[in-house]
Scaffold this active site. Sequence first.
Site, PDB file in Angstrom:
ATOM      1  N   GLY A 220       1.886   5.074   1.621  1.00  0.00           N
ATOM      2  CA  GLY A 220       2.044   5.584   2.972  1.00  0.00           C
ATOM      3  C   GLY A 220       3.199   4.966   3.725  1.00  0.00           C
ATOM      4  O   GLY A 220       3.957   4.148   3.201  1.00  0.00           O
TER       5      GLY A 220
ATOM      6  N   CYS B 168       2.162   6.912  10.607  1.00  0.00           N
ATOM      7  CA  CYS B 168       2.002   7.411   9.239  1.00  0.00           C
ATOM      8  C   CYS B 168       3.163   8.302   8.816  1.00  0.00           C
ATOM      9  O   CYS B 168       3.039   9.116   7.891  1.00  0.00           O
ATOM     10  CB  CYS B 168       0.674   8.143   9.078  1.00  0.00           C
ATOM     11  SG  CYS B 168      -0.760   7.130   9.514  1.00  0.00           S
TER      12      CYS B 168
ATOM     13  N   TYR C  51      -0.201   0.850  12.691  1.00  0.00           N
ATOM     14  CA  TYR C  51      -0.427  -0.318  13.559  1.00  0.00           C
ATOM     15  C   TYR C  51      -1.856  -0.798  13.398  1.00  0.00           C
ATOM     16  O   TYR C  51      -2.791  -0.006  13.260  1.00  0.00           O
ATOM     17  CB  TYR C  51      -0.179   0.068  15.018  1.00  0.00           C
ATOM     18  CG  TYR C  51      -0.665  -0.976  16.018  1.00  0.00           C
ATOM     19  CD1 TYR C  51       0.050  -2.151  16.221  1.00  0.00           C
ATOM     20  CD2 TYR C  51      -1.843  -0.782  16.731  1.00  0.00           C
ATOM     21  CE1 TYR C  51      -0.401  -3.112  17.116  1.00  0.00           C
ATOM     22  CE2 TYR C  51      -2.300  -1.732  17.635  1.00  0.00           C
ATOM     23  CZ  TYR C  51      -1.576  -2.901  17.820  1.00  0.00           C
ATOM     24  OH  TYR C  51      -2.025  -3.854  18.703  1.00  0.00           O
TER      25      TYR C  51
ATOM     26  N   ARG D  29       0.845  -1.197   0.000  1.00  0.00           N
ATOM     27  CA  ARG D  29       0.000   0.000   0.000  1.00  0.00           C
ATOM     28  C   ARG D  29       0.876   1.242   0.000  1.00  0.00           C
ATOM     29  O   ARG D  29       2.096   1.186   0.207  1.00  0.00           O
ATOM     30  CB  ARG D  29      -0.913   0.008   1.235  1.00  0.00           C
ATOM     31  CG  ARG D  29      -0.158   0.026   2.539  1.00  0.00           C
ATOM     32  CD  ARG D  29      -1.022   0.437   3.704  1.00  0.00           C
ATOM     33  NE  ARG D  29      -0.297   0.322   4.973  1.00  0.00           N
ATOM     34  CZ  ARG D  29       0.595   1.176   5.409  1.00  0.00           C
ATOM     35  NH1 ARG D  29       0.915   2.235   4.671  1.00  0.00           N
ATOM     36  NH2 ARG D  29       1.201   0.999   6.575  1.00  0.00           N
TER      37      ARG D  29
END
Length: 230
Positions: free
Chosen positions: A87, A186, A91, A85
Amino acid sequence: MPTSSPIPTSSPPSEDGAEPRVRDLGRREYETVWAAMRAFTAERTAGTPDELWLVEHPPVFTQGRNGRPEHLLNITGIPVVETDRGGQVTYHGPGQAVAYPLLDLRRRGWGVRHYVAALEQAVIDLLAGYGLAGVRKEGAPGVYLDRPGLPKVAAIGLRVRGGCTYHGVSLNLTNDLEPFTMINPCGYAGMAVTRLADHVPGLDAGAARGAFTSALLHQFHPSQESVHGR
């Protein structure tokens, strides 16, 4: 314990105007669901119906394609999975609601920007139902509570392949927040993270999951116009 039964990766042809088909997967290992999402996306055709997978993962950190190792601060006892993905690192764990929309954006006439805004709007609408204000931050996808420090309550990480999406959005309900101290969430050092249970006394997590599903389906309904101005 995580569920071990296989995840179906095929469906009958879609009916025009159909909402995504919902699959509640229970608790599943992250890598099992990730593999199933990739398979579903690789095998789908123009007639494959969209689906919405709902899941809870055992504790795991996931690192995006361009994730930088300096955002892993002090990982102890929780595996790190390098995934595909977008980014940086986040968690997942018990008590968190994770939604993986498997959508054909081309069939909907949506761009990625519109899709991200729809995910955010679903969370904002859910929070409003609890009397809470959710906000966006420019350049940092996700939803934040309109409180001092703008703590993040929902994270978004996506992959689009051939115009079709997988991965999705995670919403903190009752999950342990301590693992977020082991990372820069992030990719942002010092980012505050929160959960719905800290703002809704006696939160019914099951009801919150149901409301989250309904908010997403509302955004994905074929007749739904953009309500987020993007």
